[in-house]
Scaffold this motif. Structure first.
Motif, PDB file in Angstrom:
ATOM      1  N   CYS A  38      35.737  36.846  11.261  1.00 24.37           N
ATOM      2  CA  CYS A  38      35.479  37.312   9.895  1.00 24.37           C
ATOM      3  C   CYS A  38      34.939  36.175   9.029  1.00 24.37           C
ATOM      4  N   ARG A  39      35.553  35.020   9.129  1.00 27.10           N
ATOM      5  CA  ARG A  39      35.134  33.874   8.316  1.00 27.10           C
ATOM      6  C   ARG A  39      33.678  33.498   8.588  1.00 27.10           C
ATOM      7  N   GLU A  40      33.302  33.398   9.865  1.00 29.72           N
ATOM      8  CA  GLU A  40      31.923  33.032  10.207  1.00 29.72           C
ATOM      9  C   GLU A  40      30.943  34.122   9.790  1.00 29.72           C
ATOM     10  N   ILE A  41      31.356  35.365   9.950  1.00 27.70           N
ATOM     11  CA  ILE A  41      30.487  36.478   9.572  1.00 27.70           C
ATOM     12  C   ILE A  41      30.172  36.416   8.080  1.00 27.70           C
ATOM     13  N   LYS A  42      31.177  36.135   7.289  1.00 25.15           N
ATOM     14  CA  LYS A  42      30.981  36.108   5.833  1.00 25.15           C
ATOM     15  C   LYS A  42      30.293  34.833   5.357  1.00 25.15           C
ATOM     16  N   GLN A  43      30.687  33.688   5.908  1.00 23.37           N
ATOM     17  CA  GLN A  43      30.187  32.409   5.395  1.00 23.37           C
ATOM     18  C   GLN A  43      28.853  31.980   5.996  1.00 23.37           C
ATOM     19  N   LEU A  97      39.295  37.197  14.484  1.00 26.11           N
ATOM     20  CA  LEU A  97      38.197  38.124  14.780  1.00 26.11           C
ATOM     21  C   LEU A  97      37.974  39.106  13.642  1.00 26.11           C
ATOM     22  N   CYS A  98      36.750  39.563  13.536  1.00 22.76           N
ATOM     23  CA  CYS A  98      36.442  40.674  12.637  1.00 22.76           C
ATOM     24  C   CYS A  98      37.302  41.857  13.075  1.00 22.76           C
ATOM     25  N   GLY A  99      37.910  42.537  12.128  1.00 17.54           N
ATOM     26  CA  GLY A  99      38.767  43.669  12.454  1.00 17.54           C
ATOM     27  C   GLY A  99      38.023  44.783  13.169  1.00 17.54           C
ATOM     28  N   ALA A 100      36.777  45.011  12.778  1.00 17.32           N
ATOM     29  CA  ALA A 100      35.978  46.054  13.437  1.00 17.32           C
ATOM     30  C   ALA A 100      35.755  45.701  14.901  1.00 17.32           C
ATOM     31  N   LEU A 101      35.477  44.440  15.164  1.00 20.49           N
ATOM     32  CA  LEU A 101      35.315  43.976  16.549  1.00 20.49           C
ATOM     33  C   LEU A 101      36.623  44.117  17.313  1.00 20.49           C
ATOM     34  N   TYR A 102      37.731  43.704  16.720  1.00 24.60           N
ATOM     35  CA  TYR A 102      39.033  43.786  17.376  1.00 24.60           C
ATOM     36  C   TYR A 102      39.368  45.231  17.744  1.00 24.60           C
ATOM     37  N   ALA A 103      39.160  46.147  16.825  1.00 25.68           N
ATOM     38  CA  ALA A 103      39.438  47.563  17.103  1.00 25.68           C
ATOM     39  C   ALA A 103      38.492  48.098  18.182  1.00 25.68           C
ATOM     40  N   ALA A 104      37.252  47.644  18.185  1.00 25.12           N
ATOM     41  CA  ALA A 104      36.293  48.065  19.215  1.00 25.12           C
ATOM     42  C   ALA A 104      36.745  47.573  20.586  1.00 25.12           C
ATOM     43  N   GLN A 105      37.250  46.353  20.651  1.00 25.85           N
ATOM     44  CA  GLN A 105      37.755  45.832  21.921  1.00 25.85           C
ATOM     45  C   GLN A 105      38.959  46.634  22.402  1.00 25.85           C
ATOM     46  N   LEU A 106      39.827  47.020  21.491  1.00 26.30           N
ATOM     47  CA  LEU A 106      40.990  47.830  21.864  1.00 26.30           C
ATOM     48  C   LEU A 106      40.565  49.216  22.360  1.00 26.30           C
ATOM     49  N   ALA A 107      39.472  49.729  21.819  1.00 30.36           N
ATOM     50  CA  ALA A 107      38.980  51.050  22.218  1.00 30.36           C
ATOM     51  C   ALA A 107      38.306  51.007  23.587  1.00 30.36           C
TER      52      ALA A 107
END
Length: 106
Positions: A80-85, A49-59
Motif C-alpha cells: 500500500c505504501r509503495e502504491i501510494k507514494q 500488502l495492498c488489501g485488494a491484492l491480499y484479498a485476491a491472493q486469498l481468493a
C-alpha cells in the motif's frame, strides 16, 4: 456490481480487502471473510500488502505468486505504501486490477 461499488460506500463501508472479498465471496471457504478483512485495509494486510491484492491472493490460493506478479505489473507495486507514494495508483484502480486478476485465476 463491482468491488468499486462497495468500497467506502455508506451502505457497505468496505475497505479495499473487504470490497474484493465481497465481490468474490463464493471463492472463500470462510463465510465470515468480509468481516474478518475489516482490519486489512489501508496498508494493514500482512507485509503491508495492498488489501485488494491480499484479498485476491486469498481468493486464488493456488495462484498466489501469479496474482502478486500480475498485480505488481499493473499497479506498479505490491504494498500500500509503495502504491501510494511511488506508483501513485489510486485505490479504485487497485480494486479494478485485483478484480481482473481474480477473474483470470479463480
Amino acid at each position: 456490481m463491482s468491488a468499486k461499488d462497495t468500497f467506502h460506500h455508506p451502505d457497505f463501508g468496505h475497505n479495499c480487502a473487504q470490497a474484493i472479498a465481497y465481490q468474490f465471496k463464493n471463492l472463500y471457504d470462510d463465510e465470515q471473510i468480509v468481516e474478518k478483512l475489516a482490519a486489512f485495509g489501508g496498508g494493514r494486510a500482512p507485509q503491508g500488502l495492498c488489501g485488494a491484492l491480499y484479498a485476491a491472493q486469498l481468493a486464488c490460493p493456488a495462484h498466489k505468486t501469479e496474482v502478486e506478479e500480475a498485480f505488481y505489473k499493473a499497479a506498479g507495486a505490491s504494498t500500500c505504501r509503495e502504491i501510494k507514494q511511488m506508483a501513485h495508483t489510486p485505490c479504485l484502480r487497485c480494486l479494478e486490477i485485483a478484480e481482473m486478476i481474480v477473474e483470470k485465476y479463480k
